[in-house]
Structure formats: structure tokens, C-alpha cells
Design a protein around this motif. Sequence first.
Motif, PDB file in Angstrom:
ATOM      1  N   LYS A 101       0.741  -1.253   0.151  1.00 38.39           N
ATOM      2  CA  LYS A 101      -0.186  -0.026  -0.051  1.00 38.39           C
ATOM      3  C   LYS A 101       0.931   1.159  -0.007  1.00 38.39           C
ATOM      4  CE  LYS A 101      -0.326  -1.323   4.869  1.00 38.39           C
ATOM      5  NZ  LYS A 101      -1.215  -1.881   5.958  1.00 38.39           N
ATOM      6  N   LEU A 102       0.232   2.336  -0.218  1.00 34.18           N
ATOM      7  CA  LEU A 102       0.933   3.585  -0.016  1.00 34.18           C
ATOM      8  C   LEU A 102       0.135   4.671   0.681  1.00 34.18           C
ATOM      9  CD1 LEU A 102       3.520   5.344  -1.247  1.00 34.18           C
ATOM     10  CD2 LEU A 102       2.239   5.723  -3.051  1.00 34.18           C
ATOM     11  N   HIS A 103       0.774   5.393   1.535  1.00 29.10           N
ATOM     12  CA  HIS A 103       0.092   6.510   2.354  1.00 29.10           C
ATOM     13  C   HIS A 103       0.680   7.925   2.406  1.00 29.10           C
ATOM     14  CE1 HIS A 103      -0.525   2.682   4.691  1.00 29.10           C
ATOM     15  NE2 HIS A 103      -1.844   2.982   4.387  1.00 29.10           N
ATOM     16  N   ILE A 104       1.757   7.975   2.137  1.00 32.78           N
ATOM     17  CA  ILE A 104       2.727   9.259   2.177  1.00 32.78           C
ATOM     18  C   ILE A 104       3.487   9.451   0.940  1.00 32.78           C
ATOM     19  CG2 ILE A 104       4.346  10.802   3.372  1.00 32.78           C
ATOM     20  CD1 ILE A 104       3.104   9.064   5.984  1.00 32.78           C
ATOM     21  N   VAL A 105       3.348  10.405   0.130  1.00 44.05           N
ATOM     22  CA  VAL A 105       4.313  10.779  -0.910  1.00 44.05           C
ATOM     23  C   VAL A 105       4.965  12.001  -0.665  1.00 44.05           C
ATOM     24  CG1 VAL A 105       4.479  11.308  -3.173  1.00 44.05           C
ATOM     25  CG2 VAL A 105       3.000   9.449  -2.657  1.00 44.05           C
ATOM     26  N   ILE A 106       6.359  12.055  -0.567  1.00 47.38           N
ATOM     27  CA  ILE A 106       6.810  13.337  -0.363  1.00 47.38           C
ATOM     28  C   ILE A 106       7.772  13.941  -1.641  1.00 47.38           C
ATOM     29  CG2 ILE A 106       8.239  14.756   1.140  1.00 47.38           C
ATOM     30  CD1 ILE A 106       6.597  13.515   2.869  1.00 47.38           C
ATOM     31  N   ASN A 107       7.305  14.703  -2.478  1.00 45.96           N
ATOM     32  CA  ASN A 107       8.014  15.024  -3.905  1.00 45.96           C
ATOM     33  C   ASN A 107       8.882  16.125  -3.437  1.00 45.96           C
ATOM     34  OD1 ASN A 107       6.395  13.451  -5.561  1.00 45.96           O
ATOM     35  ND2 ASN A 107       4.740  14.608  -5.291  1.00 45.96           N
ATOM     36  N   ASN A 108      10.212  15.490  -3.238  1.00 43.63           N
ATOM     37  CA  ASN A 108      11.144  16.550  -2.695  1.00 43.63           C
ATOM     38  C   ASN A 108      12.627  16.828  -3.764  1.00 43.63           C
ATOM     39  OD1 ASN A 108      13.175  17.280  -0.522  1.00 43.63           O
ATOM     40  ND2 ASN A 108      14.192  15.334  -1.140  1.00 43.63           N
ATOM     41  N   ALA A 109      12.539  15.846  -4.464  1.00 43.62           N
ATOM     42  CA  ALA A 109      13.870  15.947  -5.546  1.00 43.62           C
ATOM     43  C   ALA A 109      13.550  17.360  -6.196  1.00 43.62           C
ATOM     44  CB  ALA A 109      13.962  14.800  -6.446  1.00 43.62           C
ATOM     45  N   GLY A 110      14.895  17.849  -6.421  1.00 43.79           N
ATOM     46  CA  GLY A 110      15.226  19.489  -6.919  1.00 43.79           C
ATOM     47  C   GLY A 110      16.504  19.592  -6.885  1.00 43.79           C
ATOM     48  N   ILE A 111      16.432  20.488  -7.975  1.00 43.47           N
ATOM     49  CA  ILE A 111      17.957  21.290  -8.371  1.00 43.47           C
ATOM     50  C   ILE A 111      17.835  22.737  -8.816  1.00 43.47           C
ATOM     51  CG2 ILE A 111      18.753  18.851  -9.777  1.00 43.47           C
ATOM     52  CD1 ILE A 111      18.270  20.599 -12.251  1.00 43.47           C
ATOM     53  N   ASN A 112      19.172  23.165  -8.328  1.00 41.59           N
ATOM     54  CA  ASN A 112      19.351  24.708  -8.572  1.00 41.59           C
ATOM     55  C   ASN A 112      20.125  24.492 -10.086  1.00 41.59           C
ATOM     56  OD1 ASN A 112      19.248  27.532  -8.510  1.00 41.59           O
ATOM     57  ND2 ASN A 112      21.134  27.433  -7.563  1.00 41.59           N
ATOM     58  N   ASN A 113      19.693  25.019 -11.067  1.00 38.35           N
ATOM     59  CA  ASN A 113      20.465  25.304 -12.392  1.00 38.35           C
ATOM     60  C   ASN A 113      19.606  26.213 -13.516  1.00 38.35           C
ATOM     61  OD1 ASN A 113      21.890  25.088 -14.675  1.00 38.35           O
ATOM     62  ND2 ASN A 113      22.489  22.783 -14.354  1.00 38.35           N
ATOM     63  N   GLU A 114      20.130  27.531 -13.352  1.00 30.89           N
ATOM     64  CA  GLU A 114      19.859  28.450 -14.087  1.00 30.89           C
ATOM     65  C   GLU A 114      20.283  28.490 -15.519  1.00 30.89           C
ATOM     66  OE1 GLU A 114      17.438  30.751 -13.328  1.00 30.89           O
ATOM     67  OE2 GLU A 114      17.132  29.785 -11.239  1.00 30.89           O
ATOM     68  N   LYS A 115      21.323  27.873 -15.680  1.00 29.58           N
ATOM     69  CA  LYS A 115      22.074  27.560 -17.058  1.00 29.58           C
ATOM     70  C   LYS A 115      21.139  26.742 -17.670  1.00 29.58           C
ATOM     71  CE  LYS A 115      26.549  28.401 -19.030  1.00 29.58           C
ATOM     72  NZ  LYS A 115      27.993  28.070 -18.807  1.00 29.58           N
ATOM     73  N   ASN A 116      21.152  25.467 -17.368  1.00 25.78           N
ATOM     74  CA  ASN A 116      20.191  24.458 -17.927  1.00 25.78           C
ATOM     75  C   ASN A 116      18.856  24.524 -17.243  1.00 25.78           C
ATOM     76  OD1 ASN A 116      19.252  22.333 -19.028  1.00 25.78           O
ATOM     77  ND2 ASN A 116      20.665  20.656 -18.387  1.00 25.78           N
ATOM     78  N   TRP A 117      17.992  25.855 -17.629  1.00 28.15           N
ATOM     79  CA  TRP A 117      17.036  25.945 -16.872  1.00 28.15           C
ATOM     80  C   TRP A 117      15.651  25.125 -17.360  1.00 28.15           C
ATOM     81  CZ3 TRP A 117      12.546  27.015 -19.827  1.00 28.15           C
ATOM     82  CH2 TRP A 117      12.721  27.701 -21.140  1.00 28.15           C
ATOM     83  N   GLU A 118      15.782  24.346 -18.375  1.00 31.57           N
ATOM     84  CA  GLU A 118      14.751  23.378 -18.848  1.00 31.57           C
ATOM     85  C   GLU A 118      14.918  22.225 -17.872  1.00 31.57           C
ATOM     86  OE1 GLU A 118      17.010  24.621 -20.896  1.00 31.57           O
ATOM     87  OE2 GLU A 118      15.867  25.228 -22.633  1.00 31.57           O
ATOM     88  N   LYS A 119      16.139  22.102 -17.343  1.00 35.31           N
ATOM     89  CA  LYS A 119      16.237  20.816 -16.519  1.00 35.31           C
ATOM     90  C   LYS A 119      15.515  21.218 -15.191  1.00 35.31           C
ATOM     91  CE  LYS A 119      19.660  17.587 -14.652  1.00 35.31           C
ATOM     92  NZ  LYS A 119      21.221  17.391 -14.337  1.00 35.31           N
ATOM     93  N   THR A 120      15.957  22.453 -14.877  1.00 37.53           N
ATOM     94  CA  THR A 120      15.282  22.652 -13.645  1.00 37.53           C
ATOM     95  C   THR A 120      13.726  22.572 -13.537  1.00 37.53           C
ATOM     96  OG1 THR A 120      16.939  24.417 -13.149  1.00 37.53           O
ATOM     97  CG2 THR A 120      15.210  24.712 -11.819  1.00 37.53           C
ATOM     98  N   ILE A 121      12.991  22.791 -14.565  1.00 38.07           N
ATOM     99  CA  ILE A 121      11.757  22.673 -14.876  1.00 38.07           C
ATOM    100  C   ILE A 121      11.216  21.500 -14.637  1.00 38.07           C
ATOM    101  CG2 ILE A 121       9.391  23.091 -16.342  1.00 38.07           C
ATOM    102  CD1 ILE A 121      10.654  25.862 -14.798  1.00 38.07           C
ATOM    103  N   ASN A 122      12.071  20.624 -15.452  1.00 45.70           N
ATOM    104  CA  ASN A 122      11.821  19.098 -15.390  1.00 45.70           C
ATOM    105  C   ASN A 122      11.683  18.534 -14.197  1.00 45.70           C
ATOM    106  OD1 ASN A 122      10.977  19.254 -18.216  1.00 45.70           O
ATOM    107  ND2 ASN A 122      13.021  18.758 -18.884  1.00 45.70           N
ATOM    108  N   VAL A 123      12.772  18.838 -13.463  1.00 43.97           N
ATOM    109  CA  VAL A 123      12.831  18.044 -12.182  1.00 43.97           C
ATOM    110  C   VAL A 123      11.964  18.687 -11.178  1.00 43.97           C
ATOM    111  CG1 VAL A 123      14.332  17.455 -10.158  1.00 43.97           C
ATOM    112  CG2 VAL A 123      15.512  17.540 -12.682  1.00 43.97           C
ATOM    113  N   ASN A 124      12.059  20.018 -10.963  1.00 37.48           N
ATOM    114  CA  ASN A 124      11.436  20.528 -10.048  1.00 37.48           C
ATOM    115  C   ASN A 124       9.821  20.614  -9.979  1.00 37.48           C
ATOM    116  OD1 ASN A 124      14.137  21.197  -9.233  1.00 37.48           O
ATOM    117  ND2 ASN A 124      13.804  23.322  -8.940  1.00 37.48           N
ATOM    118  N   LEU A 125       9.336  20.885 -11.373  1.00 42.51           N
ATOM    119  CA  LEU A 125       8.081  21.212 -11.349  1.00 42.51           C
ATOM    120  C   LEU A 125       7.380  19.758 -12.265  1.00 42.51           C
ATOM    121  CD1 LEU A 125       5.734  22.966 -11.175  1.00 42.51           C
ATOM    122  CD2 LEU A 125       6.129  24.329 -13.254  1.00 42.51           C
ATOM    123  N   THR A 126       7.854  19.416 -13.307  1.00 43.04           N
ATOM    124  CA  THR A 126       7.237  18.460 -13.886  1.00 43.04           C
ATOM    125  C   THR A 126       7.417  17.115 -13.077  1.00 43.04           C
ATOM    126  OG1 THR A 126       7.949  19.445 -15.901  1.00 43.04           O
ATOM    127  CG2 THR A 126       7.030  17.216 -16.332  1.00 43.04           C
ATOM    128  N   GLY A 127       8.416  16.965 -12.743  1.00 44.33           N
ATOM    129  CA  GLY A 127       8.661  15.552 -11.639  1.00 44.33           C
ATOM    130  C   GLY A 127       7.594  15.798 -10.488  1.00 44.33           C
TER     131      GLY A 127
END
Length: 337
Positions: free
Chosen positions: A157-183
Motif C-alpha cells: 500500500k501507499l499512504h505518504i508521498v514526499i515529492n522532494n527531489a530538486g535542483i538549482n540550475n539557471e543555466k540548464n533551466w529546462e532541466k530545473t523545470i523538468n525536475v522541480n516542477l514536471t517531476g
Amino acid sequence: MKDIDSQPSWFMFHYYREQSKIIENFNGFGYESYSVMQKRPIQIGIYYLVEFARQEEQRESRSSTVGSQRCSRIQMEGKVALVTGGAQGIGKAIVRGLMEKGASVALIDIAVEKGEEYKNVLDKEFGSDKSLFIKCDVTKKDQLKDAFQKTVERFGKLHIVINNAGINNEKNWEKTINVNLTGMIRGTHLGLKYMRTQNGGEGGLILNMSSLAGIMPVAHQPVYTASKFGIIGFTRAIAAASDVGQYGVRINTICPGFVNTDLLQTIDKEENMGEYFQYRDNIKAMMDQYGIHEPTSVVQGVIDLIENENLNGAVMKITVSAGIHYEEYGPQYQPKM
Ligand SMILES: NC(=O)c1ccc[n+]([C@@H]2O[C@H](COP(=O)([O-])OP(=O)(O)OC[C@H]3O[C@@H](n4cnc5c(N)ncnc54)[C@H](O)[C@@H]3O)[C@@H](O)[C@H]2O)c1
Ligand SMILES: CCCCC/C=C\C=C\[C@H](O)C/C=C\C/C=C\CCCC(=O)O
């Protein structure tokens, strides 16, 4: 917690609200406040009481219909949690915090070596059946889907999800959106898939890791800021959907200030900061000014949000100066149903 539902409190609240209209009319747009304070100290006192009552009312209105009892608390013993970015930093501390409370935890991370190493440590401390490490890049749709499936296969079963993975990259900003928001959006959808009562789930909680940069714009991190603002907007909206649709799942965000993890080292890297690299000393000055938390401060916030069953769509802030508190939104900023 102050009980404003009791009759005397409600009476006081309405009385003060009426009084405040007098003050507001008198005070116009606020630029006369100094002379007003001199002339009308009693009304000013009343004004602050009204403001206190208004904020109490907002705190109450944040309570969700998902929790049936005020301030009821859930037990974490026997619960199953999934934490993304659980191999280091804040996620690592959250994994331990949940396991110490009796939960079984799947830690999901792209960093295999660190993840496996940590799993070995956890096995010795809590027993090998209490945790699971799954290699997964949260930007890869299929990998994230598999990680959720493996967690449920393993723990049932599953009761708790913590979506925590994140990065700080202004240069590769598309990756930042992909990890931080899309993920984070994908992680929320998957969490709902397994936890929604309509889907046979037992209900639960999703917690999306934002930042104070999700509340106030940070000049040297425009894309990081965008991703963290996005998390708050998405989370508040889907929390409202959960209320309306009675998913049985509470969805909240948490916004820490600076936390002592490897993420802070990114300010010294041109490959992360790009054109904002030149401002690194300004950022360091901000850190000196506001202070830096240890990850355990964030764990306390996570535990509070999990255990308090009344919070849904809440935006928790954690600062060195004020500790754990919540962002208050006026009625015009409440989700439209
Ligand atoms: N450190 C801070 O000052 C601070 C403040 C506020 C919010 N946050 C947020 O907290 C979260 C955790 O940050 P942290 O400070 O612990 O950083 P961190 O760099 O120490 O840890 C991040 C973890 O996420 C993992 N990760 C990165 N990309 C991934 C991917 N594509 N798929 C799976 N895992 C991935 C990393 O391997 C690492 O284990 C982030 O969302 C961050 O934005 C951090
Ligand atoms: C300001 C640039 C920070 C660069 C460090 C890299 C990533 C860290 C990001 C964290 O999410 C924190 C981001 C911003 C914090 C903003 C305000 C400072 C805290 C204010 C306070 O504690 O009251």
C-alpha cells in the motif's frame, strides 16, 4: 489553538470587524496611519484585534473537509511512504524522520551509490524489510511510474508521498523545470492514483517541496523561483480538487529558507548559476543575514503536516527568524470551486 467558534469569540469577531470598517474608512489608503495612531489609539487597538481574528478565521478556513475532526492526528506506525530525492540532504533527513516514527519508506533517487549506501545504514538500524531504494530519474515518466508500482508491490500500500527531489540550475533551466516542477506534478498524479479512495487506496498525504523562493521572487534565481511558485499554485489547486472530489488525500507544500545541504554549494558554480554567478557574494550575504537551517528543521515541518489531518492546500514556511508558520492568503486568493 484559539477556538473562535465559541459564541463569545464569534461575537467579538463580528463586533471588531464592524469597528474595523470605521478605521478603514477613516484611514483611507493608509498613508495617514501615524496621525491616526495618535488620534485614535483605541480604534487602532481594535484594528489589531480584528486583524488577529481575521487571521484566525483564515487559519480555520484552511482546514480541509478531508479530516473530520479538528486537530486529529494520524499515527505513522505501519504507514508506507515514498520520498523522492531521498539519498541526500533534506530528503535523506525526511526518510530517517519517517522511519523513526514507524513508517516503511521507499527512497527514490537518481544517485545510486548514495542511495544504496544509505539503504545499508537504514537496514542496520531499522531492519532490512523497512526500506527500499529505487534508482529513478523523476524526469523520466516511465521510471517514476515503475518506482511507485515497485513501492506498492513491495509494501502492499501507499499512504505518504514526499515529492522532494530538486535542483538549482539557471543555466540548464529546462532541466530545473523538468525536475522541480514536471517531476513534482507527475509524482502528485501517481500518488493520487495509488492513494485515492475511489481507486481502492486508503487515502493519505502528498507533500510537495517548494521553497521561500516560491513565495518571494529571488533575483538571482528566476527559473528556480518559477519552478517553486509553480509548485505552490499546482498544489493549492489540486488540493482543492481533492476536497471537491473527496479523494481522501491531503496535498500540502512546504517552503524552507536556506537549508544546509549540497544545494547551497551550487551558488559557487558557474555551470549552475550561469549569468547570475557574478552575484554569489550577494547570495552569501543573504545567507548570513537570514541564517541557515539544518535539515532536521524541515523534518519537523513534514511530521507536523503529516500528523495534522486538518491541513489541505496549506503552504508551510520555515524560517530561522519565525520557525514553522503558514502563508496566509486573503479570500480573493482562495481556490475557486
Ligand atoms: N537546501 C535549501 O536551501 C533548500 C531550501 C528550500 C527548499 N529546498 C528544496 O528541497 C529539496 C531538496 O533539496 P536539498 O537541499 O536536499 O538538495 P540536495 O541537492 O542535497 O538533494 C537533492 C536530492 O535530489 C536528488 N535528485 C536530483 N535530481 C533528481 C532526479 N532527476 N531524479 C531523482 N532524484 C534527483 C539528488 O540526487 C539528491 O539526492 C529541493 O526540492 C529543493 O529545491 C532546498
Ligand atoms: C538566493 C539564492 C539562493 C541560491 C542557493 C541555491 C539554492 C537554494 C534554494 C533554496 O530553496 C532557498 C532559496 C531562497 C531563499 C530565499 C530567501 C531567504 C530566506 C529568508 C528567511 O529565512 O526569512
